[in-house]
Write a protein that holds these residues in place. Sequence first.
Motif, PDB file in Angstrom:
ATOM      1  N   ILE A   1       3.022  10.158 -16.340  1.00 54.85           N
ATOM      2  CA  ILE A   1       1.560  10.003 -16.400  1.00 54.85           C
ATOM      3  C   ILE A   1       1.190   8.528 -16.460  1.00 54.85           C
ATOM      4  N   LEU A   2       1.905   7.781 -17.316  1.00 55.14           N
ATOM      5  CA  LEU A   2       1.612   6.352 -17.485  1.00 55.14           C
ATOM      6  C   LEU A   2       1.786   5.597 -16.167  1.00 55.14           C
ATOM      7  N   VAL A   3       2.886   5.887 -15.458  1.00 56.93           N
ATOM      8  CA  VAL A   3       3.144   5.213 -14.186  1.00 56.93           C
ATOM      9  C   VAL A   3       2.108   5.618 -13.144  1.00 56.93           C
ATOM     10  N   ALA A   4       1.746   6.919 -13.127  1.00 52.65           N
ATOM     11  CA  ALA A   4       0.764   7.402 -12.153  1.00 52.65           C
ATOM     12  C   ALA A   4      -0.587   6.727 -12.345  1.00 52.65           C
ATOM     13  N   VAL A   5      -1.041   6.637 -13.579  1.00 48.77           N
ATOM     14  CA  VAL A   5      -2.334   6.000 -13.860  1.00 48.77           C
ATOM     15  C   VAL A   5      -2.258   4.502 -13.565  1.00 48.77           C
ATOM     16  N   MET A   6      -1.117   3.875 -13.866  1.00 50.76           N
ATOM     17  CA  MET A   6      -0.957   2.453 -13.569  1.00 50.76           C
ATOM     18  C   MET A   6      -1.092   2.198 -12.073  1.00 50.76           C
ATOM     19  N   LEU A   7      -0.429   3.044 -11.249  1.00 50.71           N
ATOM     20  CA  LEU A   7      -0.525   2.891  -9.798  1.00 50.71           C
ATOM     21  C   LEU A   7      -1.952   3.129  -9.316  1.00 50.71           C
TER      22      LEU A   7
ATOM     23  N   CYS B   1      -4.670   2.571 -11.047  1.00 47.38           N
ATOM     24  CA  CYS B   1      -5.447   1.383 -11.436  1.00 47.38           C
ATOM     25  C   CYS B   1      -5.175   0.210 -10.503  1.00 47.38           C
ATOM     26  N   LEU B   2      -3.910   0.040 -10.089  1.00 53.23           N
ATOM     27  CA  LEU B   2      -3.571  -1.035  -9.162  1.00 53.23           C
ATOM     28  C   LEU B   2      -4.275  -0.844  -7.822  1.00 53.23           C
TER      29      LEU B   2
ATOM     30  N   VAL C   1      -7.902  -1.796  -8.390  1.00 50.43           N
ATOM     31  CA  VAL C   1      -8.056  -3.250  -8.496  1.00 50.43           C
ATOM     32  C   VAL C   1      -7.951  -3.894  -7.121  1.00 50.43           C
ATOM     33  N   GLN C   2      -7.029  -3.388  -6.299  1.00 51.51           N
ATOM     34  CA  GLN C   2      -6.853  -3.930  -4.961  1.00 51.51           C
ATOM     35  C   GLN C   2      -8.114  -3.738  -4.128  1.00 51.51           C
ATOM     36  N   LYS C   3      -8.756  -2.566  -4.259  1.00 55.35           N
ATOM     37  CA  LYS C   3      -9.982  -2.302  -3.509  1.00 55.35           C
ATOM     38  C   LYS C   3     -11.110  -3.207  -3.966  1.00 55.35           C
ATOM     39  N   LYS C   4     -11.160  -3.469  -5.266  1.00 59.19           N
ATOM     40  CA  LYS C   4     -12.203  -4.350  -5.814  1.00 59.19           C
ATOM     41  C   LYS C   4     -12.003  -5.780  -5.329  1.00 59.19           C
TER      42      LYS C   4
ATOM     43  N   ASP D   1       0.825  -1.207   0.000  1.00 62.38           N
ATOM     44  CA  ASP D   1       0.000   0.000   0.000  1.00 62.38           C
ATOM     45  C   ASP D   1       0.859   1.257   0.000  1.00 62.38           C
ATOM     46  N   PHE D   2       1.943   1.215   0.787  1.00 58.97           N
ATOM     47  CA  PHE D   2       2.832   2.373   0.877  1.00 58.97           C
ATOM     48  C   PHE D   2       3.450   2.684  -0.484  1.00 58.97           C
ATOM     49  N   LEU D   3       3.914   1.643  -1.172  1.00 56.43           N
ATOM     50  CA  LEU D   3       4.535   1.852  -2.485  1.00 56.43           C
ATOM     51  C   LEU D   3       3.515   2.308  -3.522  1.00 56.43           C
ATOM     52  N   LEU D   4       2.287   1.783  -3.433  1.00 58.39           N
ATOM     53  CA  LEU D   4       1.245   2.215  -4.364  1.00 58.39           C
ATOM     54  C   LEU D   4       0.913   3.693  -4.161  1.00 58.39           C
TER      55      LEU D   4
END
Length: 549
Positions: free
Chosen positions: A534-540, A542-543, A546-549, A218-221
């Motif tokens: 931007i790509l990395v920010a959106v990827m994080l 989304c992760l 997904v984790q919340k789902k 969670d911290f890294l995300l």
Amino acid sequence: MANAKILTAEQEAKLLQPIDEYVGNIQEKINALREDGTDRVIEIQGEMDNLKRDHIYTQQEKDAKIAQLKAELEKAKAVESKNKDAVSKHIAEAEGYLKAHYDSDYYRAVVESCKAERVVAQDKYRAAVAKLEKEHQATLSKLSDQHEIKDEKYVHKNRLFDAKMQLDKDLQSIKDRQHAAFDYKYHLIDMLRMSKFTFGESMAQRWENYKYTFNRRDFLLRNGLYIAIIVIFIVLCIITPIVKNVQLLTVNNILNILQQASPRMFLALGVAGLILLAGTDLSIGRMVGMGMTAATIVMHQGINTGSVFGHIFDFTGLPVVARVFLALIVCIVLCTVFTTIAGFFTAKFKMHPFISTMANMLVIFGLVTYSTKGVSFGAIESTIPSMIIPKINGFPTIILWAVAAVVIVWFIWNKTTFGKNLFAVGGNPEAASVSGISVFRVTVGAFILAGILYGFGSWLECIRMVGSGSAAYGQGWEMDAIAACVVGGISFTGGIGKISGVVVGVFIFTALTYSLTTLGIDTNLQFVFSGIIILVAVMLDCLKYVQKK
């Protein structure tokens, strides 16, 4: 050796028993002293508060009862004051005992026990894995059918997963035990002092709670991107003096970054509200060009040299102050009109903001370019920047405009009904609608607020740049504003985000651009850096979703 340090539940209770008994005896004495004093004061104050809200009694009856309660309150306060020194003495005695015995006689033993339990848990896990591997290999040696082998591998994988889950469960149980032992001391202090902790005690509890709830993933995300950007910025600070013989991290450079970021802050705050609704705005750059052009025309130094639809404007007859405020109003009105149109189509026809704002972008650019023939309108009155955004002892006051915008938007988001509705609609528009929230009004309201902020931002940028308004100005700024929000944690899934994230995002992008420019990196390559971020920010993001789902 490790097993010798492990405490059973009975042994742990035995270590804690003397502490409980000693502090418990003192607590009983304190409770007896508080019964007719502090406890009674709290009880009477509660009765008085309830009586004031009670509609059963008449005002005359309320006054009589309150007078009676006040008399009882005075008696209780007198008892509280009389017993205050005795209570303080007992509290000091109990705290002295806890300080001398809690850690040495109990908590350290629990910590050592937990360390030993972790070693045992890890050994148990490794032994279980080794056993499973041995059984798996033995089973595979007896099989020849590919389907059976595949099934065995699948079963083995599940067994390994179960073993890992058991390890996690054991480690969490150990973690809970140590945390409970730490927390119990403050529970005793809480009972003694009635929830009054010193600053040091509060910080110790917060740090322990942070460690207890800390999760590396969670911290890294949440912070991985920030950490990476900070590392990049540190590297740039090291490289720039070597390559360009220029210090990057100076007070002057920081002020320049903040100065450049200030108008962009308005734009990012505006689009952040739309992203909260799971939307976006592609017309920001063209809004800036339109606002810059309009503001330059109104505040132009002398008669305008360019024309709008063939008409040359002359505002030199108005006082400078009036022209400044007129330019601000024109910028806000123009930007708000177009954002309201986009908001209406988005809310009324369920049109995606990507389409409605893209249409706005094309219309605005077409109109401004056609009406002005694409020319730049030159400079504004030279006295205006020193009037609106003067530098005081080298400090650019344009930063204060951005701070004011941040405070106002924070208040709107967090302290108003509209702000709460904004998060509700962004999180789940159907549920918000069922609960009585007007999705249409909230959506249009978010676009109107964005338009006001765009107007302010373009007006400030015009003053900062001393004019030079043209239809082409601001091209690509929408990407910077959206990227700042994404980097700052405003989720495209809707309903998630903080103003502090927007501020950090704007500062990060402005600082990165400034640093790369100082280093002499080509502008085109700077787009590559922005795109990767931007790509990395959106990827994080989304992760996290997904984790919340």
